[in-house]
Structures are given as structure tokens and as C-alpha cells.
Design an enzyme around this catalytic site. Structure first.
Site, short mmCIF file in Angstrom:
data_model
loop_
_atom_site.label_atom_id
_atom_site.label_comp_id
_atom_site.label_asym_id
_atom_site.label_seq_id
_atom_site.Cartn_x
_atom_site.Cartn_y
_atom_site.Cartn_z
N HIS A 37 0.86 -1.18 0.00
CA HIS A 37 0.00 0.00 0.00
C HIS A 37 0.91 1.23 0.00
O HIS A 37 1.66 1.46 0.95
CB HIS A 37 -0.91 -0.01 1.24
CG HIS A 37 -2.05 0.95 1.15
ND1 HIS A 37 -1.89 2.32 1.21
CD2 HIS A 37 -3.39 0.73 1.03
CE1 HIS A 37 -3.08 2.91 1.12
NE2 HIS A 37 -4.01 1.95 1.01
N ASP A 38 0.83 2.02 -1.06
CA ASP A 38 1.77 3.12 -1.23
C ASP A 38 1.60 4.23 -0.19
O ASP A 38 2.59 4.73 0.37
CB ASP A 38 1.68 3.70 -2.64
CG ASP A 38 0.26 3.97 -3.10
OD1 ASP A 38 -0.70 3.78 -2.31
OD2 ASP A 38 0.09 4.37 -4.28
N HIS A 52 -10.85 24.70 -48.99
CA HIS A 52 -11.07 23.40 -49.64
C HIS A 52 -9.88 23.00 -50.50
O HIS A 52 -10.02 22.20 -51.43
CB HIS A 52 -12.35 23.42 -50.48
CG HIS A 52 -13.57 23.83 -49.72
ND1 HIS A 52 -14.27 22.98 -48.90
CD2 HIS A 52 -14.19 25.05 -49.64
CE1 HIS A 52 -15.28 23.63 -48.35
NE2 HIS A 52 -15.25 24.88 -48.77
N GLN A 100 -15.62 8.85 -0.90
CA GLN A 100 -14.28 8.61 -0.37
C GLN A 100 -13.23 9.35 -1.18
O GLN A 100 -12.18 9.73 -0.66
CB GLN A 100 -13.96 7.11 -0.38
CG GLN A 100 -12.62 6.79 0.27
CD GLN A 100 -12.34 5.30 0.36
OE1 GLN A 100 -11.76 4.72 -0.56
NE2 GLN A 100 -12.77 4.67 1.44
N SER A 112 17.53 12.52 -45.29
CA SER A 112 17.20 11.20 -45.81
C SER A 112 18.48 10.38 -45.87
O SER A 112 19.56 10.89 -46.17
CB SER A 112 16.60 11.32 -47.22
OG SER A 112 16.56 10.06 -47.87
N ASN A 167 13.51 17.38 -44.27
CA ASN A 167 12.15 16.95 -43.96
C ASN A 167 11.55 17.75 -42.82
O ASN A 167 12.25 18.13 -41.88
CB ASN A 167 12.13 15.46 -43.60
CG ASN A 167 12.54 14.58 -44.78
OD1 ASN A 167 12.29 14.94 -45.93
ND2 ASN A 167 13.16 13.45 -44.49
N THR A 212 -4.77 3.60 -11.01
CA THR A 212 -3.83 3.30 -12.08
C THR A 212 -3.94 4.29 -13.22
O THR A 212 -2.96 4.59 -13.91
CB THR A 212 -4.04 1.86 -12.59
OG1 THR A 212 -2.97 1.51 -13.46
CG2 THR A 212 -5.37 1.71 -13.32
#
Length: 459
Positions: free
Chosen positions: A90-91, A169, A245, A293, A301, A339
Site C-alpha cells: 500500500h503506497d 477546400h 471517499q 534522408s 524533412n 492506475t
């Protein structure tokens, strides 16, 4: 095949570590545990300041020694907690034992039973997450977003008057300026930044099911609601008195949705700049020693924008999952949030990698004004909008007998390239006033930008 030595599984802890290292100070497991120690220590100080259960307020020297437990939290504490958690499984309980152990070392074992007093784990956790996320956003992530926005703003202002053919467009459309188009992104980001800055980071501190039941059992005459509110707000975060809780995480959902929204805007920016580069509107500045490349030596690029695009997609997916999961908890508590929240740093980490690439990428491009002007000069038909609008105004003013000016310009220009001479000849033959005709003849695609340059100053 031999096994590799221990390796980072996530690129955030490997390849991208330099870009996210500052986040780890807050959003790592160690960062969370340091905050947990801080909350435990400060609650202990709050209880003794109130002289509860026969305790006495600690002197400043003892308070400083206690606060050093989190201010100087380091590898020794990390290792201690790891070993103790193997036993406790239990942390938060391991953190409580760490504080108790250090109290004994400091000669303060008389107040050891006030450690974690009347707390459920989520009192400590909700407060710790509020503190760590607030600090990570305010001190690391948000300044990086603001730096990207500032660089983008500088580009917008520098190119406020640089005329550019718009491409609604993907087709030639009414001209704009590069500065205005970049300014749109600045405006959007500034709005979301204000929303993120206004985030209310909330914590609860009300016991096992949010009722202060244990508190009242121990001391019914204390105003526990006021005391815990004062404690939480004294840490610089907001207080949520109405919880199960767990603190309900709605502030986290709101924050992650806004951060995801900012990421969506940045994704749009990355794809647009990438497209402008492919069109030749922006030239990429060569970086000494860099290779574009493995086989084509000429290539530069747009990797900064491609990397940002991909990492924003990963971050956006994680933030969406965080928001979707954290908004729900079965009855008074389930453990799905535990988690899930451990991935907060992963989501912000991928966002930081994207921001780092965008900041660097925006500094490695230069505007090819000649390409923009050549594109404009090759698309005089975009002035059809201006011509038909002027004709409509002339008809309304009684200076023209033309019917259906839109259809007239549509017949002339739709699906056709019309050059400057043809357009000038067409304008000269229009039944409109001389002043209007002169305005149209003086107009070029490069000057047909309206208020584009002026409105850039709004950012």
C-alpha cells in the site's frame, strides 16, 4: 541472443527524456510520494498548531526540520518507500510509516499518532495530485505552451502584411496574409491558455466516505470543516467539501479536456505549417550536420511538425481516456482512478515532446515571399469575389443596370484561369461608376487582403 541491460520501455524515459525531465520532478512516482510526505507533514503541523489532543504548537526549528522531510526528499526516501511498500502493499501507508520513522529520528515521537490522523488514503492522494498537477502545469507545461504561442505570435506579427493566396477546400480563394493565418492560431491558443490558467485544483480531506465521521468521534467540539478547509486552501489549492471517499476528479476532467483542446489546435497548426512547407510557402533552414534522408542528400524533412503531430495524437488519446475514466467512480469508491492517474505524466510528457518540437520547428522556417507572390500572380480569378461585390453595390446605388452579377463572374471565372489583362478588359466593359471601376482596375491579388494585416495586431 543475449539479453539487453535494463532499458526504458517508454520513449519518454529514453529518447525523449531531455524534453520531459522537468515534468518528472512532479508527475513521477517519486514526485507524487514527495507530495504525499508534504501533505502528511503539513497536516501534522496543522493539528499541533491547533493544540489538538493535548499537543502543543511546534517551534519554528522543529517545523523546519519536519518540512525538510519533503523539501530534501531524495533517493534515500525513494529507496526506503520502495522497500516498505513491498511489505505494506500500500503506497500511502508506506508514506505514513516513513513520516513516523523520521519523527522518531527527530525526537518527535510524542506526536507520531497524529500522523495520517483521521485520513483516508484519498485525502492524501487527492491533495497530492492537486499539488503535483498544479505545479507541473504552472511551472513546466504551461510555460512551454506559452513559449510556443509567443514564437508563433512573433511570426504572425513579422508576416502580418505578407500577402498569401488562401486555399479554402484546398483551392485558390480570397487572399489573406500569412501573419493573419498564423494569428488565428495565436488567438485560439490564447483563449484556451486563459481557461487553463483559471483551473481550480481541488482536494478533499474529509475521511473515509467524506463525512468527517472519525474526526468527530475523536473530538466533537472542533469545527473540522473549517479546519480542513483552511488546511487545504493554505496549501494553495481549492477545497471540495462534497465528496465520496474520493474527490470526484471533475477538475481533472476539465483540465485534461482543455489541454487536449490546446493539443488539437496545435495539431492543426502542425499540419498547416507542414502543408505550407510542401507548397514552398515556408523554406526550411538547414541545420548543420543534420540529415534529411539516408539516401536522398537534398532533403530537409519537416520532421519537427510530423513529430509534434504524432505526439499530440498520443497525448490527446491519453487525455481523453483520463477524462473519460476519472469522471466516474462506482458508488463511494472504486480503484480505476488509481492506475489511471499514474498516466497523467505520460499524457503531459507526450504533449511536452510535441511542444518542444513545435518551438524548435517554428524557429527553423523562413517565409518564401517570392513564392507567395508568384502564386498570387497566377490566380487573378480570385478577384471575382471583389468584382461581383462591387457590382452589387453599384446596382444598389443606382449606378449599374447589370442583372445577377454573381452569375456573370461565375461564367467568366469558374474552373478557368483568368489573367490580369483579361480581367482588366472585363472590368473596363462593366456598367458601373468610374470610381468603382478605378478601384477594381487598381486591385491585384496581392493587395486584395482586406483588414488581414490590421487584425493581426489583435493578438
Amino acid at each position: 541472443m543475449t539479453s539487453l541491460p535494463p532499458q526504458p520501455l517508454s520513449p519518454l524515459d529514453g529518447r525523449y527524456r531531455p524534453a520531459v525531465a522537468e515534468l518528472a520532478d512532479y508527475l513521477s512516482e517519486a514526485g507524487l510520494n514527495r507530495a504525499r510526505v508534504e501533505v502528511e507533514v503539513e497536516w501534522l503541523i496543522a493539528l499541533t498548531d491547533a493544540a489538538l489532543f493535548g499537543s502543543r504548537p511546534l517551534g519554528e526549528a522543529d517545523k523546519a526540520r519536519l518540512r525538510a522531510l519533503y523539501a530534501e526528499f531524495g533517493q534515500a526516501e525513494i529507496d526506503w518507500l520502495a522497500e516498505r511498500e513491498k511489505i505494506t502493499r500500500h503506497d500511502v501507508k508506506a508514506v505514513e510509516y516513513l513520516v513516523r520513522d523520521r519523527l522518531e529520528q527527530l525526537g518527535l515521537s510524542a506526536i507520531a499518532e497524529l500522523t495520517h490522523f483521521a485520513c483516508t488514503s484519498e485525502d492524501i492522494n487527492s491533495t497530492s495530485y492537486a499539488l503535483t498537477v498544479q505545479r507541473a502545469v504552472a511551472r513546466v507545461w504551461l510555460p512551454k505552451l506559452q513559449a510556443v504561442t509567443a514564437k508563433l505570435k512573433a511570426l504572425a506579427l513579422a508576416h502580418r502584411d505578407a500577402p498569401m493566396l488562401a486555399h479554402t477546400h484546398g483551392q485558390p480563394a480570397t487572399p489573406t496574409t500569412m501573419g493573419k493565418e498564423l494569428g488565428v492560431f495565436v488567438w485560439r491558443l490564447q483563449r484556451v491558455i486563459r481557461q487553463i490558467e483559471a483551473t481550480d485544483y481541488l482536494a478533499k480531506f474529509s475521511g473515509a466516505t467524506g463525512t468527517w465521521g472519525a474526526h468527530l468521534s475523536a473530538e466533537p467540539d472542533v469545527d473540522w470543516l473549517a479546519l480542513t478547509r483552511s488546511f487545504i486552501e493554505g496549501l494553495g489549492i481549492g477545497f471540495n467539501p462534497m465528496t465520496t471517499q474520493i474527490e470526484s476528479h471533475d477538475w481533472q476532467v476539465e483540465l485534461y479536456d482543455r489541454v487536449r483542446h490546446a493539443g488539437g489546435i496545435l495539431h492543426n497548426l502542425a499540419t498547416d505549417v507542414w502543408t505550407y512547407i510542401s507548397m514552398g510557402y515556408f523554406a526550411q533552414i538547414p541545420v548543420a550536420g543534420a540529415t534529411g534522408s539516408s539516401t536522398m542528400p537534398h532533403k530537409i524533412n519537416p520532421i519537427r511538425f510530423e513529430n509534434a503531430e504524432a505526439n499530440l495524437e498520443i497525448a490527446g488519446g491519453l487525455f481523453a481516456t483520463l477524462a473519460q475514466t476519472l469522471v466516474t467512480s462506482r458508488l463511494q469508491r472504486d480503484l480505476t482512478d488509481s492506475t489511471t492517474q499514474r498516466n497523467i505524466g505520460v499524457a503531459f510528457g507526450h504533449s511536452m515532446v510535441a511542444l518542444d518540437n513545435l518551438e524548435r520547428g517554428l524557429g527553423e522556417i523562413s517565409l518564401a515571399a517570392d513564392v507567395l507572390l508568384a502564386d498570387l500572380d497566377g490566380n487573378w480569378e480570385v478577384l471575382a469575389e471583389a468584382i461581383q461585390t462591387v457590382v452589387r453595390a453599384e446596382i444598389t446605388a443606382g449606378r449599374s443596370q447589370i442583372t445577377d452579377p454573381y452569375a456573370l463572374l461565375k461564367e467568366l471565372t469558374r474552373g478557368r484561369r483568368v489573367g490580369a489583362p483579361e480581367l482588366a478588359e472585363f472590368v473596363r466593359g462593366l456598367d458601373i461608376g468610374d470610381a468603382a471601376k478605378a478601384r477594381l482596375l487598381a486591385l491585384t491579388p496581392a493587395t486584395y487582403t482586406g483588414l488581414a494585416g490590421q487584425i493581426v495586431d489583435l493578438v
